[in-house]
Design a protein around this motif. Structure first.
Motif, PDB file in Angstrom:
ATOM      1  N   ASP A 112       0.839  -1.189   0.000  1.00 24.08           N
ATOM      2  CA  ASP A 112       0.000   0.000   0.000  1.00 24.08           C
ATOM      3  C   ASP A 112       0.878   1.244   0.000  1.00 24.08           C
ATOM      4  O   ASP A 112       1.967   1.247   0.581  1.00 24.08           O
ATOM      5  N   ARG A 113       0.409   2.292  -0.622  1.00 23.71           N
ATOM      6  CA  ARG A 113       1.143   3.554  -0.707  1.00 23.71           C
ATOM      7  C   ARG A 113       0.214   4.717  -0.378  1.00 23.71           C
ATOM      8  O   ARG A 113      -0.967   4.712  -0.719  1.00 23.71           O
ATOM      9  N   SER A 114       0.782   5.735   0.244  1.00 25.34           N
ATOM     10  CA  SER A 114       0.076   6.989   0.509  1.00 25.34           C
ATOM     11  C   SER A 114       1.076   8.128   0.364  1.00 25.34           C
ATOM     12  O   SER A 114       2.245   7.982   0.740  1.00 25.34           O
ATOM     13  N   ILE A 115       0.618   9.240  -0.153  1.00 27.38           N
ATOM     14  CA  ILE A 115       1.508  10.376  -0.370  1.00 27.38           C
ATOM     15  C   ILE A 115       0.682  11.655  -0.383  1.00 27.38           C
ATOM     16  O   ILE A 115      -0.481  11.645  -0.793  1.00 27.38           O
ATOM     17  N   THR A 116       1.261  12.743   0.105  1.00 26.81           N
ATOM     18  CA  THR A 116       0.625  14.055  -0.001  1.00 26.81           C
ATOM     19  C   THR A 116       1.462  14.923  -0.922  1.00 26.81           C
ATOM     20  O   THR A 116       2.657  15.118  -0.693  1.00 26.81           O
ATOM     21  N   LEU A 117       0.830  15.414  -1.970  1.00 28.39           N
ATOM     22  CA  LEU A 117       1.508  16.210  -2.990  1.00 28.39           C
ATOM     23  C   LEU A 117       1.020  17.655  -2.949  1.00 28.39           C
ATOM     24  O   LEU A 117      -0.128  17.924  -2.587  1.00 28.39           O
ATOM     25  N   ALA A 118       1.883  18.563  -3.349  1.00 26.73           N
ATOM     26  CA  ALA A 118       1.484  19.935  -3.631  1.00 26.73           C
ATOM     27  C   ALA A 118       1.505  20.083  -5.141  1.00 26.73           C
ATOM     28  O   ALA A 118       2.525  19.812  -5.790  1.00 26.73           O
ATOM     29  N   VAL A 119       0.375  20.464  -5.722  1.00 31.22           N
ATOM     30  CA  VAL A 119       0.280  20.613  -7.170  1.00 31.22           C
ATOM     31  C   VAL A 119      -0.203  22.017  -7.512  1.00 31.22           C
ATOM     32  O   VAL A 119      -1.021  22.598  -6.804  1.00 31.22           O
ATOM     33  N   GLN A 120       0.328  22.547  -8.596  1.00 30.67           N
ATOM     34  CA  GLN A 120      -0.026  23.898  -9.033  1.00 30.67           C
ATOM     35  C   GLN A 120      -0.906  23.815 -10.272  1.00 30.67           C
ATOM     36  O   GLN A 120      -0.583  23.100 -11.217  1.00 30.67           O
ATOM     37  N   CYS A 121      -2.018  24.543 -10.245  1.00 29.03           N
ATOM     38  CA  CYS A 121      -2.949  24.538 -11.376  1.00 29.03           C
ATOM     39  C   CYS A 121      -3.446  25.956 -11.627  1.00 29.03           C
ATOM     40  O   CYS A 121      -4.539  26.326 -11.199  1.00 29.03           O
ATOM     41  N   ARG A 122      -2.650  26.743 -12.304  1.00 26.50           N
ATOM     42  CA  ARG A 122      -3.061  28.116 -12.593  1.00 26.50           C
ATOM     43  C   ARG A 122      -4.188  28.145 -13.625  1.00 26.50           C
ATOM     44  O   ARG A 122      -4.312  27.229 -14.433  1.00 26.50           O
ATOM     45  N   PRO A 123      -5.015  29.191 -13.586  1.00 25.11           N
ATOM     46  CA  PRO A 123      -6.106  29.297 -14.560  1.00 25.11           C
ATOM     47  C   PRO A 123      -5.595  29.213 -15.990  1.00 25.11           C
ATOM     48  O   PRO A 123      -4.570  29.791 -16.339  1.00 25.11           O
ATOM     49  N   SER A 124      -6.305  28.439 -16.804  1.00 26.81           N
ATOM     50  CA  SER A 124      -5.992  28.267 -18.229  1.00 26.81           C
ATOM     51  C   SER A 124      -4.637  27.612 -18.469  1.00 26.81           C
ATOM     52  O   SER A 124      -4.048  27.759 -19.540  1.00 26.81           O
ATOM     53  N   HIS A 125      -4.138  26.897 -17.456  1.00 33.25           N
ATOM     54  CA  HIS A 125      -2.888  26.163 -17.596  1.00 33.25           C
ATOM     55  C   HIS A 125      -3.085  24.741 -17.080  1.00 33.25           C
ATOM     56  O   HIS A 125      -3.913  24.485 -16.218  1.00 33.25           O
ATOM     57  N   ASP A 126      -2.291  23.829 -17.592  1.00 34.19           N
ATOM     58  CA  ASP A 126      -2.312  22.471 -17.066  1.00 34.19           C
ATOM     59  C   ASP A 126      -1.623  22.441 -15.707  1.00 34.19           C
ATOM     60  O   ASP A 126      -0.763  23.272 -15.412  1.00 34.19           O
ATOM     61  N   CYS A 127      -1.985  21.471 -14.892  1.00 34.53           N
ATOM     62  CA  CYS A 127      -1.391  21.340 -13.568  1.00 34.53           C
ATOM     63  C   CYS A 127       0.051  20.858 -13.668  1.00 34.53           C
ATOM     64  O   CYS A 127       0.471  20.272 -14.668  1.00 34.53           O
ATOM     65  N   SER A 128       0.800  21.092 -12.607  1.00 34.22           N
ATOM     66  CA  SER A 128       2.172  20.613 -12.515  1.00 34.22           C
ATOM     67  C   SER A 128       2.471  20.283 -11.061  1.00 34.22           C
ATOM     68  O   SER A 128       1.763  20.703 -10.137  1.00 34.22           O
ATOM     69  N   LEU A 129       3.525  19.534 -10.863  1.00 39.08           N
ATOM     70  CA  LEU A 129       3.911  19.097  -9.519  1.00 39.08           C
ATOM     71  C   LEU A 129       4.805  20.145  -8.867  1.00 39.08           C
ATOM     72  O   LEU A 129       5.692  20.710  -9.517  1.00 39.08           O
ATOM     73  N   VAL A 130       4.586  20.403  -7.585  1.00 33.31           N
ATOM     74  CA  VAL A 130       5.366  21.390  -6.851  1.00 33.31           C
ATOM     75  C   VAL A 130       6.283  20.723  -5.834  1.00 33.31           C
ATOM     76  O   VAL A 130       7.479  21.019  -5.764  1.00 33.31           O
ATOM     77  N   ALA A 131       5.739  19.817  -5.031  1.00 32.12           N
ATOM     78  CA  ALA A 131       6.518  19.247  -3.944  1.00 32.12           C
ATOM     79  C   ALA A 131       5.829  18.014  -3.382  1.00 32.12           C
ATOM     80  O   ALA A 131       4.669  17.729  -3.708  1.00 32.12           O
ATOM     81  N   ILE A 132       6.546  17.296  -2.537  1.00 33.17           N
ATOM     82  CA  ILE A 132       6.012  16.151  -1.804  1.00 33.17           C
ATOM     83  C   ILE A 132       6.204  16.410  -0.319  1.00 33.17           C
ATOM     84  O   ILE A 132       7.296  16.774   0.127  1.00 33.17           O
ATOM     85  N   ALA A 133       5.130  16.252   0.444  1.00 33.01           N
ATOM     86  CA  ALA A 133       5.206  16.463   1.890  1.00 33.01           C
ATOM     87  C   ALA A 133       6.010  15.326   2.536  1.00 33.01           C
ATOM     88  O   ALA A 133       5.997  14.193   2.083  1.00 33.01           O
ATOM     89  N   PRO A 134       6.749  15.636   3.613  1.00 34.23           N
ATOM     90  CA  PRO A 134       7.533  14.602   4.292  1.00 34.23           C
ATOM     91  C   PRO A 134       6.684  13.621   5.082  1.00 34.23           C
ATOM     92  O   PRO A 134       7.156  12.548   5.459  1.00 34.23           O
ATOM     93  N   ARG A 135       5.436  13.962   5.338  1.00 35.00           N
ATOM     94  CA  ARG A 135       4.497  13.054   5.990  1.00 35.00           C
ATOM     95  C   ARG A 135       3.167  13.106   5.235  1.00 35.00           C
ATOM     96  O   ARG A 135       2.881  14.058   4.538  1.00 35.00           O
ATOM     97  N   VAL A 136       2.375  12.076   5.395  1.00 34.84           N
ATOM     98  CA  VAL A 136       1.073  12.019   4.726  1.00 34.84           C
ATOM     99  C   VAL A 136       0.048  12.764   5.559  1.00 34.84           C
ATOM    100  O   VAL A 136      -0.084  12.535   6.764  1.00 34.84           O
ATOM    101  N   ALA A 137      -0.688  13.660   4.920  1.00 36.47           N
ATOM    102  CA  ALA A 137      -1.711  14.439   5.607  1.00 36.47           C
ATOM    103  C   ALA A 137      -3.060  13.750   5.483  1.00 36.47           C
ATOM    104  O   ALA A 137      -3.456  13.368   4.387  1.00 36.47           O
ATOM    105  N   PRO A 138      -3.768  13.572   6.590  1.00 36.29           N
ATOM    106  CA  PRO A 138      -5.082  12.920   6.530  1.00 36.29           C
ATOM    107  C   PRO A 138      -6.142  13.806   5.893  1.00 36.29           C
ATOM    108  O   PRO A 138      -5.985  14.998   5.798  1.00 36.29           O
TER     109      PRO A 138
END
Length: 229
Positions: free
Chosen positions: A203-229
Motif C-alpha cells: 500500500d502507498r500513501s503520499i501528499t503532494l502539492a500541485v499547481q494549477c493556474r487558470p488556463s494552464h495544465d497542472c504541474s507538480l510542486v513538492a512532496i510532503a515529508p508526511r502524509v496528511a489525513p
C-alpha cells in the motif's frame, strides 16, 4: 536476496522540520503544519474561478483536455509525460501513479529523473525538486535493481484534499489565488516484480502539492515529508 525498490514514503522523512518549513513557506500561504507524525501542506491552490468560502475547493476545467493519452517521452524511458489536466485531484492521482511506477529494464536512472522533472512546475520560486527527486534510489541501487529486471506498476485508489488544507482555505479563501497550489493526499497500491518470478505489492500513501493556474495544465510542486489525513 533481491533488493526491492525502497518504500517511497521513507524518503525525505529525515529532513529537518526547519528546512522543510523554509522550503514550503515560499510556496504556501500557511506554514507546513506538523502534528505528531503528520505534516501537511496548508498552501495555496488553484481554481479556474475565484474560490468561495466553502472548505472544499472545486476547480473547473481549462481549455486543455483532461483525458489526453499519456505517451512516454523518448528521453524519459518508461516515465509517462505529464497529462494535460486542470483538476488538482485528477493530476495528483496521475502524479502519484508516476512516482510509484518504474521499469529498470527500459529506463536508466538519468532517464527516470528527467521524466520526473518534466512534471515539475516551471516556476522555480515554488518548485521543491529536492523533495521529488529524493523519491528515487541512488544510481548504484538503481543499477542493482536493473540487474534484477525490477519494475513496478501502480494502482490509485483514492485522492482527496487534506482536512488541514480545506480548513486553511475556508479561513482564507482569497489566499489561494496567488500561487494557485493545492495539497492532495493520494492512496493506492504499488506492485513490484523482478527476475525469476519475484514480486510483491504494498500500500502507498503520499501528499503532494500541485499547481494549477487558470488556463494552464497542472504541474507538480513538492512532496510532503508526511502524509496528511
Amino acid at each position: 536476496m533481491t533488493k526491492r525498490f525502497p518504500s517511497l514514503s521513507n524518503y525525505g522523512v529525515g529532513w529537518s522540520a526547519n528546512r522543510r518549513i523554509a522550503l514550503i513557506a515560499i510556496v504556501l500561504a500557511c506554514l507546513l503544519a506538523v502534528a505528531g507524525a503528520t505534516a501537511y501542506f496548508t498552501g495555496r491552490g488553484e481554481q479556474h474561478r475565484s474560490p468561495s468560502s466553502s472548505p472544499d475547493p472545486a476547480p473547473t476545467s481549462s481549455s486543455s483536455p483532461s483525458n489526453d493519452a499519456h505517451e512516454p517521452g523518448s528521453a524519459e524511458g518508461s516515465v509517462p509525460r505529464p497529462p494535460r489536466i486542470s483538476d488538482p485531484v485528477a493530476f495528483a492521482k496521475e502524479a502519484a501513479a508516476m512516482l510509484w511506477s518504474y521499469d529498470t529494464r527500459t529506463t536508466s536512472h538519468e532517464q527516470q529523473l528527467a521524466g520526473m522533472e518534466a512534471w515539475m512546475t516551471k516556476e522555480t520560486q515554488y518548485s521543491d525538486w529536492a523533495s521529488v527527486s529524493a523519491q528515487l534510489p541512488d544510481p548504484l541501487l538503481w543499477s542493482q535493481m536493473a540487474d534484477q529486471k525490477q519494475h513496478a506498476t501502480a494502482t490509485v485508489a483514492e485522492a482527496h484534499y487534506p482536512a488541514a488544507f480545506k480548513q486553511a482555505l475556508a479561513e482564507d479563501p482569497s489566499g489561494i489565488t496567488e500561487a494557485y497550489i493545492y495539497a492532495v493526499t493520494v492512496t493506492g497500491k504499488q506492485t513490484i516484480t523482478w527476475a525469476k518470478g519475484g514480486g510483491g505489492a504494498e500500500d502507498r500513501s503520499i501528499t503532494l502539492a500541485v499547481q494549477c493556474r487558470p488556463s494552464h495544465d497542472c504541474s507538480l510542486v513538492a512532496i510532503a515529508p508526511r502524509v496528511a489525513p
